[in-house]
Design a protein around this motif. Structure first.
Motif, PDB file in Angstrom:
ATOM      1  N   GLY A 166       0.811  -1.214   0.000  1.00  9.33           N
ATOM      2  CA  GLY A 166       0.000   0.000   0.000  1.00  9.33           C
ATOM      3  C   GLY A 166       0.845   1.265   0.000  1.00  9.33           C
ATOM      4  O   GLY A 166       0.537   2.233  -0.711  1.00  9.33           O
ATOM      5  N   ILE A 167       1.915   1.277   0.790  1.00 13.96           N
ATOM      6  CA  ILE A 167       2.800   2.452   0.836  1.00 13.96           C
ATOM      7  C   ILE A 167       3.455   2.681  -0.520  1.00 13.96           C
ATOM      8  O   ILE A 167       3.575   3.822  -0.990  1.00 13.96           O
ATOM      9  N   LEU A 168       3.903   1.596  -1.174  1.00 15.14           N
ATOM     10  CA  LEU A 168       4.511   1.727  -2.498  1.00 15.14           C
ATOM     11  C   LEU A 168       3.496   2.261  -3.513  1.00 15.14           C
ATOM     12  O   LEU A 168       3.843   3.053  -4.395  1.00 15.14           O
ATOM     13  N   TYR A 169       2.245   1.837  -3.387  1.00 16.52           N
ATOM     14  CA  TYR A 169       1.179   2.344  -4.258  1.00 16.52           C
ATOM     15  C   TYR A 169       0.953   3.841  -4.037  1.00 16.52           C
ATOM     16  O   TYR A 169       1.007   4.653  -4.959  1.00 16.52           O
ATOM     17  N   ILE A 170       0.687   4.190  -2.783  1.00 19.25           N
ATOM     18  CA  ILE A 170       0.275   5.553  -2.438  1.00 19.25           C
ATOM     19  C   ILE A 170       1.360   6.576  -2.751  1.00 19.25           C
ATOM     20  O   ILE A 170       1.088   7.673  -3.246  1.00 19.25           O
ATOM     21  N   THR A 171       2.609   6.226  -2.462  1.00 21.37           N
ATOM     22  CA  THR A 171       3.718   7.175  -2.669  1.00 21.37           C
ATOM     23  C   THR A 171       4.126   7.294  -4.124  1.00 21.37           C
ATOM     24  O   THR A 171       4.856   8.221  -4.493  1.00 21.37           O
ATOM     25  N   GLY A 172       3.695   6.360  -4.951  1.00 21.10           N
ATOM     26  CA  GLY A 172       4.066   6.412  -6.362  1.00 21.10           C
ATOM     27  C   GLY A 172       5.360   5.699  -6.683  1.00 21.10           C
ATOM     28  O   GLY A 172       5.804   5.704  -7.839  1.00 21.10           O
ATOM     29  N   ALA A 173       5.992   5.063  -5.678  1.00 22.16           N
ATOM     30  CA  ALA A 173       7.210   4.297  -5.942  1.00 22.16           C
ATOM     31  C   ALA A 173       6.888   3.120  -6.859  1.00 22.16           C
ATOM     32  O   ALA A 173       7.734   2.649  -7.625  1.00 22.16           O
ATOM     33  N   LEU A 174       5.651   2.654  -6.786  1.00 22.57           N
ATOM     34  CA  LEU A 174       5.156   1.598  -7.667  1.00 22.57           C
ATOM     35  C   LEU A 174       4.106   2.230  -8.574  1.00 22.57           C
ATOM     36  O   LEU A 174       3.071   2.700  -8.100  1.00 22.57           O
ATOM     37  N   LYS A 175       4.381   2.277  -9.880  1.00 24.97           N
ATOM     38  CA  LYS A 175       3.464   2.928 -10.820  1.00 24.97           C
ATOM     39  C   LYS A 175       2.147   2.168 -10.891  1.00 24.97           C
ATOM     40  O   LYS A 175       2.120   0.946 -10.984  1.00 24.97           O
ATOM     41  N   TRP A 176       1.061   2.917 -10.874  1.00 21.88           N
ATOM     42  CA  TRP A 176      -0.258   2.308 -10.856  1.00 21.88           C
ATOM     43  C   TRP A 176      -0.489   1.421 -12.067  1.00 21.88           C
ATOM     44  O   TRP A 176      -1.072   0.347 -11.957  1.00 21.88           O
ATOM     45  N   LYS A 177      -0.038   1.871 -13.240  1.00 21.66           N
ATOM     46  CA  LYS A 177      -0.299   1.103 -14.456  1.00 21.66           C
ATOM     47  C   LYS A 177       0.506  -0.199 -14.510  1.00 21.66           C
ATOM     48  O   LYS A 177       0.178  -1.110 -15.250  1.00 21.66           O
ATOM     49  N   GLU A 178       1.597  -0.279 -13.709  1.00 21.32           N
ATOM     50  CA  GLU A 178       2.434  -1.483 -13.693  1.00 21.32           C
ATOM     51  C   GLU A 178       2.168  -2.362 -12.469  1.00 21.32           C
ATOM     52  O   GLU A 178       2.564  -3.523 -12.437  1.00 21.32           O
ATOM     53  N   ALA A 179       1.518  -1.775 -11.472  1.00 21.53           N
ATOM     54  CA  ALA A 179       1.405  -2.440 -10.169  1.00 21.53           C
ATOM     55  C   ALA A 179       0.702  -3.784 -10.252  1.00 21.53           C
ATOM     56  O   ALA A 179       1.162  -4.771  -9.679  1.00 21.53           O
ATOM     57  N   ASP A 180      -0.412  -3.843 -10.970  1.00 18.18           N
ATOM     58  CA  ASP A 180      -1.184  -5.082 -11.018  1.00 18.18           C
ATOM     59  C   ASP A 180      -0.353  -6.222 -11.594  1.00 18.18           C
ATOM     60  O   ASP A 180      -0.336  -7.338 -11.063  1.00 18.18           O
ATOM     61  N   GLY A 181       0.354  -5.952 -12.704  1.00 13.88           N
ATOM     62  CA  GLY A 181       1.182  -6.978 -13.323  1.00 13.88           C
ATOM     63  C   GLY A 181       2.311  -7.429 -12.427  1.00 13.88           C
ATOM     64  O   GLY A 181       2.628  -8.623 -12.356  1.00 13.88           O
ATOM     65  N   LEU A 182       2.944  -6.474 -11.710  1.00 16.76           N
ATOM     66  CA  LEU A 182       4.057  -6.818 -10.835  1.00 16.76           C
ATOM     67  C   LEU A 182       3.596  -7.675  -9.655  1.00 16.76           C
ATOM     68  O   LEU A 182       4.248  -8.654  -9.298  1.00 16.76           O
ATOM     69  N   ILE A 183       2.475  -7.295  -9.052  1.00 14.89           N
ATOM     70  CA  ILE A 183       1.964  -8.062  -7.917  1.00 14.89           C
ATOM     71  C   ILE A 183       1.592  -9.472  -8.359  1.00 14.89           C
ATOM     72  O   ILE A 183       1.886 -10.458  -7.674  1.00 14.89           O
ATOM     73  N   ASN A 184       0.958  -9.576  -9.522  1.00  8.52           N
ATOM     74  CA  ASN A 184       0.605 -10.901 -10.043  1.00  8.52           C
ATOM     75  C   ASN A 184       1.848 -11.748 -10.301  1.00  8.52           C
ATOM     76  O   ASN A 184       1.866 -12.959 -10.042  1.00  8.52           O
ATOM     77  N   GLU A 185       2.901 -11.112 -10.843  1.00 11.02           N
ATOM     78  CA  GLU A 185       4.157 -11.824 -11.106  1.00 11.02           C
ATOM     79  C   GLU A 185       4.738 -12.386  -9.815  1.00 11.02           C
ATOM     80  O   GLU A 185       5.186 -13.531  -9.756  1.00 11.02           O
ATOM     81  N   GLY A 186       4.729 -11.566  -8.769  1.00 12.23           N
ATOM     82  CA  GLY A 186       5.259 -12.017  -7.484  1.00 12.23           C
ATOM     83  C   GLY A 186       4.436 -13.134  -6.876  1.00 12.23           C
ATOM     84  O   GLY A 186       4.966 -14.070  -6.292  1.00 12.23           O
ATOM     85  N   MET A 187       3.121 -13.032  -7.022  1.00 17.76           N
ATOM     86  CA  MET A 187       2.254 -14.081  -6.494  1.00 17.76           C
ATOM     87  C   MET A 187       2.484 -15.398  -7.219  1.00 17.76           C
ATOM     88  O   MET A 187       2.506 -16.465  -6.599  1.00 17.76           O
ATOM     89  N   ARG A 188       2.667 -15.334  -8.539  1.00 19.08           N
ATOM     90  CA  ARG A 188       2.938 -16.556  -9.300  1.00 19.08           C
ATOM     91  C   ARG A 188       4.257 -17.185  -8.866  1.00 19.08           C
ATOM     92  O   ARG A 188       4.391 -18.408  -8.803  1.00 19.08           O
ATOM     93  N   MET A 189       5.246 -16.323  -8.554  1.00 22.08           N
ATOM     94  CA  MET A 189       6.562 -16.804  -8.139  1.00 22.08           C
ATOM     95  C   MET A 189       6.459 -17.653  -6.864  1.00 22.08           C
ATOM     96  O   MET A 189       7.158 -18.644  -6.705  1.00 22.08           O
ATOM     97  N   MET A 190       5.562 -17.281  -5.951  1.00 24.49           N
ATOM     98  CA  MET A 190       5.451 -17.967  -4.671  1.00 24.49           C
ATOM     99  C   MET A 190       4.271 -18.941  -4.618  1.00 24.49           C
ATOM    100  O   MET A 190       4.053 -19.600  -3.603  1.00 24.49           O
TER     101      MET A 190
END
Length: 439
Positions: A267-291
Motif C-alpha cells: 500500500g505504501i509503495l502504491y500511495i507514494t508512487g514508488a510503484l506505478k499504478w499502471k504497472e502495479a497489477d502486473g508486478l503483484i501478479n508476477e510475485g504471487m505466481r513466483m510464490m
C-alpha cells in the motif's frame, strides 16, 4: 502396516521420482487413508478440512512474493550491482582483488540475510544481482561453490531464528502445528530453542569460507546475454521503499500478521508512487505466481497431515516407536532428526515439512518426556534439515539460477552437495546437542 509410515514412504518415493510434490502429498494421503481403514469419502473430507489450516500461510507467501517483485523494481538491486562493479576497477592488484572478494561475499551474504526478514523478497534478488557480477567473480577466481553456500546460509538461517518476514511464517507454522498436535507453545520461545542449532549453520559457513572453498577456481569468462530493464533509480523511490519496509515490520510485529504487514508495504509503495499504478497489477501478479507453488505445497501438506491424524495411526506409531527405542532420549532425538532430514529432502520445503512431522513428533517427544524447549528445538531443526541440500528447495534452486547462467555451475554438485555437507551435518550435531541440553 502403519498408515503414517505408508503415507510418508509413498510421498517420499514419488517426490524423489520428481513427481510434483502436491500430487505426491495427495497420493500419499489417499494411500495412507486407505491403509488406515478410511473410506474414500472420509479421506477427501479430512484432506479438504485440513487445507484450510494452510490458507493463511499460502496467502502470506503470495503477498510477500508480490512485495518482493515490487521492491526489485525500485532500483535497489541495480544500485547494489553498480556498487560491486566499482569495487574492482583496477586489475592486477592483489590487495584490490582480495578486498573485492571479501566485499562481494559480504554484500551477497547481507542481501541474502535481509531477503528473509528485513527486506522480505526471498530469492527474487538473486537473478537480478548475481549474473551481472559473474565477470567480476571470474576475474577474482572466486569458487562459485562458496557463493552458493553463502547465499544458502542467508536464505535459511534468518527464518529459522528470527520471527520477522518469512521467519514469522516459519515460527507461526511451527507454533500452530505443535498446538494442533497437542502442545501449545509461546512463539517467543522459538528463538531461544533455535539459537544454538543456527550456530551449527554459522559453523558450516565459516568452514566453507576459510577452508573448503578459499582456493582460487578458474572459470571461462563467457559472454552472458542479460536482459536488463533500464530502471531509473530515484532517491525518492529508495526513501519510499525504506518507508514501506519499516511500515511492514511496524504492522506485522504488533498484529502478528504477515498478511497485514505485506498489504501495508504494498500500500505504501502504491500511495507514494514508488510503484506505478499502471504497472502495479502486473508486478503483484508476477510475485504471487513466483510464490504460488510453495503456497500450494504448504496447503497440501496440511491436508496430508489431517488425513494421517484421522486414521488414528499416529498414536499407534508413537507407541510402537517408544517400545523400539526404549528409554534412550538421545537415540530417539537422533532418529527424529534424521526422519526430518529425509522428509524435507524429498519435499524441498521446511515450511511444508512441519505439518507432516509435528503430528508425529509432538506426541512421541511427550511420550519420552522431552521438555517444551527441547521439543521446539527438535521439530524446528528436523524441519529445517534438508532445506539446504535438497534439489527441490528454493534455498538451492535460487543460487543455482544465478550462478549457472553461463553453464558453469552444476545444481547438484556445485550447490546441493556443498550446502548439504556444510549445513545439514552441523545442524544435526548442534540440533541434537540442543535437545539433550534442554533435558
Amino acid at each position: 502396516m502403519n498408515a503414517v509410515v505408508i503415507a510418508v514412504v509413498v510421498m517420499l518415493i514419488l517426490s524423489l521420482l520428481r513427481v510434483n510434490v502436491v500430487l505426491a502429498l495427495a497420493t500419499g494421503a489417499i494411500v495412507g487413508g486407505f491403509t488406515g481403514g478410511l473410506s474414500f469419502d472420509e479421506i477427501i473430507e479430512s484432506f479438504t478440512d485440513g487445507l484450510g489450516d494452510g490458507a493463511t500461510i499460502a496467502l502470506s507467501y503470495a503477498l510477500l512474493g508480490g512485495f518482493a517483485v515490487a521492491i526489485s523494481k525500485t532500483g535497489i538491486p541495480q544500485l547494489l550491482v553498480a556498487a560491486m562493479l566499482r569495487i574492482v576497477k583496477k586489475e592486477g592488484q592483489a590487495d584490490r582483488a582480495a578486498l573485492g572478494k571479501v566485499l562481494i561475499v559480504l554484500i551477497l551474504l547481507a542481501m541474502a540475510l535481509f531477503s528473509q526478514n528485513l527486506i522480505p523478497i526471498h530469492i527474487a534478488f538473486i537473478p537480478l544481482l548475481v549474473p551481472p557480477i559473474l565477470h567480476v567473480l571470474n576475474m577474482l577466481k572466486v569458487d562459485r561453490r562458496l557463493i552458493a553456500t553463502v547465499l544458502t546460509f542467508g536464505l535459511t538461517a534468518p527464518y529459522i531464528l528470527l520471527p520477522y518476514g518469512y521467519g514469522f511464517i516459519f515460527h507461526e507454522i511451527l507454533a500452530n502445528q505443535m498446538a494442533s498436535a497437542g502442545l501449545a507453545i509461546d512463539m517467543a520461545d522459538i528463538p531461544k530453542a533455535m539459537a544454538f542449532p543456527v550456530l551449527g549453520l554459522v559453523a558450516g559457513l565459516l568452514i566453507a569460507i576459510f577452508f573448503s572453498y578459499r582456493k582460487p577456481r578458474e572459470y571461462a569468462d563467457k559472454q552472458i546475454e542479460i536482459t536488463e530493464e533500464v530502471v531509473v533509480v530515484k532517491t525518492r523511490n529508495i526513501v519510499f521503499t525504506v518507508m514501506a519496509l519499516i511500515g511492514t515490520l511496524s504492522v506485522q510485529i504488533p498484529t502478528q500478521s504477515m498478511i497485514a504487514g505485506a498489504v501495508t508495504g504494498i500500500g505504501i509503495l502504491y500511495i507514494t508512487g514508488a510503484l506505478k499504478w499502471k504497472e502495479a497489477d502486473g508486478l503483484i501478479n508476477e510475485g504471487m505466481r513466483m510464490m504460488a507453488f510453495v503456497g500450494f505445497v504448504m496447503i497440501s501438506a496440511n491436508g496430508f497431515a489431517a488425513v494421517l491424524q484421522e486414521t488414528g495411526h499416529v498414536i499407534t506409531l508413537v507407541e510402537y516407536a517408544s517400545s523400539i527405542l526404549g528409554d534412550s532420549k538421545g537415540v530417539a532425538a537422533l532418529v527424529m532428526l534424521l526422519v526430518g532430514l529425509i522428509v524435507t529432502m524429498g519435499i524441498g520445503s521446511s515450511f511444508a515439512t512441519i505439518p507432516i512431522i509435528a503430528s508425529i513428533f509432538v506426541p512421541l517427544s511427550m511420550e519420552f518426556g522431552f521438555s517444551t524447549l527441547a521439543i521446539i528445538a527438535l521439530i524446528g531443526t528436523a524441519a529445517a534439515l534438508g532445506d539446504a541440500g535438497s534439489p527441490a528447495s528454493d534455498s538451492t534452486l535460487g543460487p543455482t539460477a544465478g550462478l549457472d547462467v553461463d553453464g558453469q555451475h552444476n545444481h547438484i554438485w556445485d550447490t546441493c552437495v556443498p550446502t548439504f555437507i556444510h549445513y545439514n551435518i552441523p545442524l544435526i550435531i548442534f540440533g541434537w546437542a540442543t535437545v539433550m541440553f534442554f533435558n
